[in-house]
Design a protein around this motif. Structure first.
Motif, short mmCIF file in Angstrom:
data_model
loop_
_atom_site.label_atom_id
_atom_site.label_comp_id
_atom_site.label_asym_id
_atom_site.label_seq_id
_atom_site.Cartn_x
_atom_site.Cartn_y
_atom_site.Cartn_z
N GLY A 53 0.80 -1.22 0.00
CA GLY A 53 0.00 0.00 0.00
C GLY A 53 0.83 1.27 0.00
N TYR A 54 2.11 1.19 -0.41
CA TYR A 54 2.96 2.38 -0.47
C TYR A 54 3.11 2.84 -1.92
N ASP A 55 3.22 4.16 -2.08
CA ASP A 55 3.31 4.72 -3.42
C ASP A 55 4.70 4.67 -4.01
N ALA A 56 5.71 4.85 -3.15
CA ALA A 56 7.06 4.99 -3.68
C ALA A 56 8.07 4.33 -2.77
N PHE A 57 9.18 3.90 -3.36
CA PHE A 57 10.27 3.40 -2.55
C PHE A 57 10.94 4.57 -1.87
N ARG A 58 11.65 4.26 -0.78
CA ARG A 58 12.38 5.30 -0.06
C ARG A 58 13.86 5.13 -0.32
N GLY A 59 14.55 6.24 -0.49
CA GLY A 59 16.02 6.23 -0.59
C GLY A 59 16.54 5.17 -1.54
N ASP A 60 17.42 4.29 -1.00
CA ASP A 60 18.07 3.28 -1.83
C ASP A 60 17.18 2.07 -2.13
N GLN A 61 16.00 2.03 -1.53
CA GLN A 61 15.18 0.82 -1.66
C GLN A 61 14.99 0.39 -3.12
N GLN A 62 14.69 1.36 -3.97
CA GLN A 62 14.40 0.99 -5.35
C GLN A 62 15.61 0.34 -6.03
N MET A 78 21.69 0.19 6.45
CA MET A 78 20.63 1.18 6.56
C MET A 78 20.30 1.33 8.03
N PRO A 79 20.03 2.54 8.49
CA PRO A 79 19.76 2.66 9.92
C PRO A 79 18.45 1.97 10.28
N THR A 80 18.28 1.71 11.55
CA THR A 80 17.03 1.16 12.04
C THR A 80 15.89 2.08 11.60
N GLY A 81 14.83 1.48 11.12
CA GLY A 81 13.72 2.30 10.67
C GLY A 81 13.88 2.79 9.24
N GLY A 82 14.99 2.44 8.62
CA GLY A 82 15.26 2.91 7.26
C GLY A 82 14.42 2.19 6.22
N GLY A 83 13.92 1.02 6.57
CA GLY A 83 13.08 0.28 5.63
C GLY A 83 13.82 -0.88 4.98
N LYS A 84 14.57 -1.63 5.79
CA LYS A 84 15.33 -2.76 5.25
C LYS A 84 14.42 -3.91 4.80
N SER A 85 13.35 -4.14 5.54
CA SER A 85 12.53 -5.33 5.24
C SER A 85 12.06 -5.36 3.80
N LEU A 86 11.60 -4.21 3.31
CA LEU A 86 11.08 -4.20 1.93
C LEU A 86 12.17 -4.59 0.92
N CYS A 87 13.44 -4.37 1.29
CA CYS A 87 14.54 -4.66 0.36
C CYS A 87 14.63 -6.13 0.02
N GLY A 360 11.27 5.81 17.27
CA GLY A 360 10.76 6.49 16.09
C GLY A 360 10.96 5.83 14.74
N ARG A 361 10.80 4.51 14.68
CA ARG A 361 10.88 3.86 13.37
C ARG A 361 9.80 4.36 12.43
N ASP A 362 8.69 4.85 13.00
CA ASP A 362 7.60 5.32 12.15
C ASP A 362 7.86 6.72 11.62
N PHE A 604 -2.58 -1.50 11.69
CA PHE A 604 -2.26 -0.24 11.00
C PHE A 604 -1.34 0.58 11.89
N HIS A 605 -0.45 1.32 11.28
CA HIS A 605 0.38 2.25 12.04
C HIS A 605 -0.44 3.50 12.40
N ASP A 606 0.03 4.20 13.43
CA ASP A 606 -0.61 5.46 13.82
C ASP A 606 -0.75 6.41 12.63
P1 ADP Z 1 14.28 -1.46 9.38
O1 ADP Z 1 14.12 -2.95 9.28
O2 ADP Z 1 15.30 -0.90 8.45
O3 ADP Z 1 14.49 -0.99 10.77
P2 ADP Z 1 11.57 -1.47 8.54
O4 ADP Z 1 11.73 -2.34 7.38
O5 ADP Z 1 10.96 -2.05 9.78
O6 ADP Z 1 12.94 -0.79 8.92
O7 ADP Z 1 10.76 -0.18 8.10
C1 ADP Z 1 10.52 0.88 8.99
C2 ADP Z 1 9.14 1.45 8.75
O8 ADP Z 1 9.09 2.18 7.54
C3 ADP Z 1 8.10 0.38 8.64
O9 ADP Z 1 7.01 0.79 9.41
C4 ADP Z 1 7.76 0.32 7.17
O10 ADP Z 1 6.44 -0.08 6.95
C5 ADP Z 1 8.01 1.75 6.73
N1 ADP Z 1 8.43 1.82 5.32
C6 ADP Z 1 9.48 1.19 4.77
N2 ADP Z 1 9.58 1.49 3.45
C7 ADP Z 1 8.57 2.34 3.17
C8 ADP Z 1 8.12 3.02 1.97
N3 ADP Z 1 8.77 2.87 0.80
N4 ADP Z 1 7.05 3.83 2.07
C9 ADP Z 1 6.40 3.98 3.24
N5 ADP Z 1 6.77 3.37 4.39
C10 ADP Z 1 7.82 2.56 4.37
#
Ligand code: ADP
Ligand code: ZN
Length: 650
Positions: A53-62, A78-87, A360-362, A604-606
């Motif tokens: 449900g996200y519109d765009a990748f963040r930073g290096d994700q793409q 990538m720092p904590t909260g950077g969005g590693k899981s999607l990678c 503050g991962r969110d 759902f996140h806040d």
């Molecule tokens: P990390 O594992 O690097 O600590 P996460 O993968 O848990 O980070 O992601 C941190 C938060 O950012 C999560 O809540 C995730 O859903 C959100 N997030 C990651 N990538 C995106 C994106 N491209 N657009 C919106 N939210 C994102």
């Protein structure tokens, strides 16, 4: 003055808490609906939009996702909260076969899998907590090609039958999470991670992506070598966490000050308080609870069942404070941790950054708060002296500590210094969201003050063959006729009373900074102050010394919700109409989470709830355009959410 040291306290008993120990875990099978059909698509953007449900990748994700989807190996920092899981999750869905995720966090696998299933992703795990039936079921799903993601503990790879299972199925990629666990010098080292160097031999054509939030070049090189990832492309993201406000406050009555910080700035918020020893964990948790803060303890010596329960409560309930040793935290991906407080000095900047990064991962405003003082410097130096290991090991520990101390003593921007430590540039001199930026710290010419302290140490040693700790030394400088002064006739020393120009806290600051810079050493059971090789030059006035001015006890950095400078994130303030809707949505989420036995943020996140409340979508189509709502969640929760939003309208 509860915490004013009579003499510098002795270091606590060494605690064996300094590594993460997986609690043996029994998991109920997640209560989420059975995994729906595959969300197959080979286009990463399509996967991102539809599933997450996200519109765009963040930073290096793409770039990472495209590289790995195309079959390339990658090392991702990538720092904590950077969005590693999607990678790795997106490539796993975009490629055919199952993405195999190696993770040391057995205790959190169920939550990770539940979160994916809530998105409609077919995920499972194999680890020692399962019974034979559960394991067989997951194995069958894997072999039948019915899993998008499979989480595995690294020790599974020691089991030949598990390796053969993987060979019989189809592996889309290997993701190696918490990859710094392969680095032997870190406190997270897991011997089983060394097994992972076998992967490219058995699966030469399967791409591997290793991920970590540990940032130094040395760790990166070690990870690449040990995992045989020498041909991998490296992706090093910016380590800045702009939404975290860094603050370092002077020690002294720190529990009281922590309470004040929680009450004024984070009432009702979830957070973590780190302490060095388990005793201090227990005392602090009790203190906070007695003061009406909902706090739980966590350390490695707690009964496994209690530890498990406390961790689960922290993840599932809103607004709990976890008081813990560093045994707690790796892999805790609760997005709404609003503060991380340290009552004791971390041993290294790496540790500090990893721990504070759990806030503050969110992306919403959060605080990293650290109480620091002379007892920390003394304690940490002693722990290094007493530690086992050869001289080289001790030197390495000392270098880590020195960098941490320099961060505490700086008058410059904390964030800029942190990033510089990781080899990165903030791009501006001041971030505007740390204590030294918000309340600029000043410095003063401390040459004469340092000379006075060093002369006192020198005279005691040379005229009396004595050495003393900081408290007595300050009494001598201030000319206080204490019983100890009388007992040793220290009022007869020429240095007696030469320091009446400064206050006691100021002298403590001078001594702390001298010890931090190794211009004084501490030794023995009484933490006596002694000369170092560098002391004479300063005592003779050959080396001028600039010192940090001690901040006022009462001064508190202004809470800056909006900040100038480098891209601050601020929480969107809700309108009068949206606020009650947001509260209704939160209440609905809490009930749904409880029913399903998952943490609220899995639903759902806040930020998503806030956007729903302020946009008030009229129908499912409109709801589906909100960030964080993919097809799976729309199907599962769409009608309920619309009813909560519009329930009061008709
Ligand atoms: P990390 O594992 O690097 O600590 P996460 O993968 O848990 O980070 O992601 C941190 C938060 O950012 C999560 O809540 C995730 O859903 C959100 N997030 C990651 N990538 C995106 C994106 N491209 N657009 C919106 N939210 C994102
Ligand atoms: Zn700053």
């Amino acid at each position: 003055m509860v915490d004013a040291p009579d003499e510098i306290p002795l270091p606590p008993e060494p605690d064996d808490d300094h590594g993460w120990e997986p609690p043996p875990e029994e998991h109920p099978v997640g209560d989420l609906a059975p995994a729906p059909a595959a969300v197959a698509s080979s286009d990463p953007h399509e996967v991102l939009r539809r599933v997450f449900g996200y519109d765009a990748f963040r930073g290096d994700q793409q770039a990472i996702v495209e590289h790995v989807t195309g079959g390339g190996d990658a090392l991702v920092l990538m720092p904590t909260g950077g969005g590693k899981s999607l990678c790795y999750q997106v490539p796993a869905l975009a490629r055919s076969g199952t993405g195999v995720v190696i993770s040391p966090l057995i205790a959190l696998m169920q939550d990770q899998v539940d979160a994916l299933r809530a998105l409609g992703v077919r995920a499972g795990f194999l680890n020692s907590t399962q019974d034979a039936d559960e394991r067989r079921l997951t194995e069958q799903e894997f072999l039948a090609g019915e899993l998008d993601l499979l989480y595995l503990a690294p020790e599974r790879l020691r089991v030949e039958s598990c390796v053969r299972l993987l060979e019989r199925g189809r592996v889309a990629l290997f993701a190696i999470d918490e990859a710094h666990c392969v680095a032997q010098w870190g406190h997270d080292f897991r011997p089983d991670y060394l097994l992972l160097s076998e992967l490219p031999k058995r699966w030469p054509d399967v791409p591997r992506v290793a991920l970590t939030a540990t940032a130094t070049d040395a760790t990166r090189t070690e990870i690449a070598q040990r995992l045989e990832l020498t041909g991998a492309r490296h992706f090093v993201a910016s380590f800045d966490r702009p939404n975290i406000q860094y603050r370092i406050v002077p020690k002294g009555e720190e529990r009281k000050r922590l309470l004040e910080f929680l009450r004024t700035e984070h009432p009702g918020d979830a957070g973590i308080v780190y302490c060095l020893s388990r005793k201090s964990v227990e005392q602090t948790a009790e203190f906070l609870s007695a003061q009406g803060v909902r706090a739980l303890p966590y350390h490695a010596r707690l009964d496994a069942a209690v530890r498990r329960e406390n961790q689960a409560r922290f993840l599932r309930e809103d607004g709990l404070v976890m008081v813990a040793t560093i045994a707690f935290g790796m892999g805790i991906d609760k997005p709404d941790v609003r503060f991380v407080a340290h009552l004791d000095l971390p041993k290294s900047i790496e540790g500090y950054y990893q721990e504070t990064g759990r806030a503050g991962r969110d992306g919403e405003p959060s605080t990293a708060w650290l109480a620091y003082g002379l007892p920390d410097v003394v304690q940490q130096r002693k722990m290094i002296d007493d530690s086992e290991g050869d001289a080289a090991h001790k030197r390495r520990l000392a270098a880590h500590l020195d960098a941490m101390l320099a961060l505490c003593e700086t008058t410059e921007c904390r964030r800029a210094q942190l990033l510089r430590y990781f080899g990165q540039d903030l791009g501006t001199e001041r971030c505007g969201n740390c204590d030294t930026c918000l309340t600029p710290a000043s410095s003063w010419d401390g040459t004469v003050a340092a000379q006075k302290v060093l002369s006192a140490v020198w005279r005691l040693k040379n005229e009396r063959r004595q050495s003393f700790g900081a408290v007595h030394l300050i009494d001598i400088l201030l000319g206080k006729r204490t019983p100890k002064v009388e007992q040793f006739s220290h009022d007869e020393l020429s240095v007696f009373g030469i320091g009446s120009d400064l206050s006691e806290p100021q002298w403590r600051g001078v001594i702390r900074q001298l010890v931090a810079r190794r211009l004084l050493a501490v030794s023995g059971a009484y933490s006596s102050l002694e000369f170092t090789d560098a002391s004479p030059a300063v005592m003779r006035g050959e080396q001028p010394l600039t010192l940090r001015t001690e901040p006022e006890r009462t001064a508190r950095a202004a809470r800056s919700r909006s900040r100038g400078g480098s891209g601050a994130k601020t929480a969107v303030e809700l309108s009068a109409a949206a606020a009650p809707v947001f509260e209704r949505l939160r209440a609905w989420r809490a009930t749904a989470a409880k029913e399903q036995g998952v943490p609220a943020y899995v639903i759902f996140h806040d930020a998503t709830l806030r956007e729903i409340a302020s946009r008030s979508p009229a129908d499912r189509a409109a709801l589906g355009t909100i960030s964080g709502i993919g097809e799976g969640k729309l199907t599962r929760y769409g009608d309920q959410v619309l009813e909560v939003v519009h329930g009061g309208d008709t």
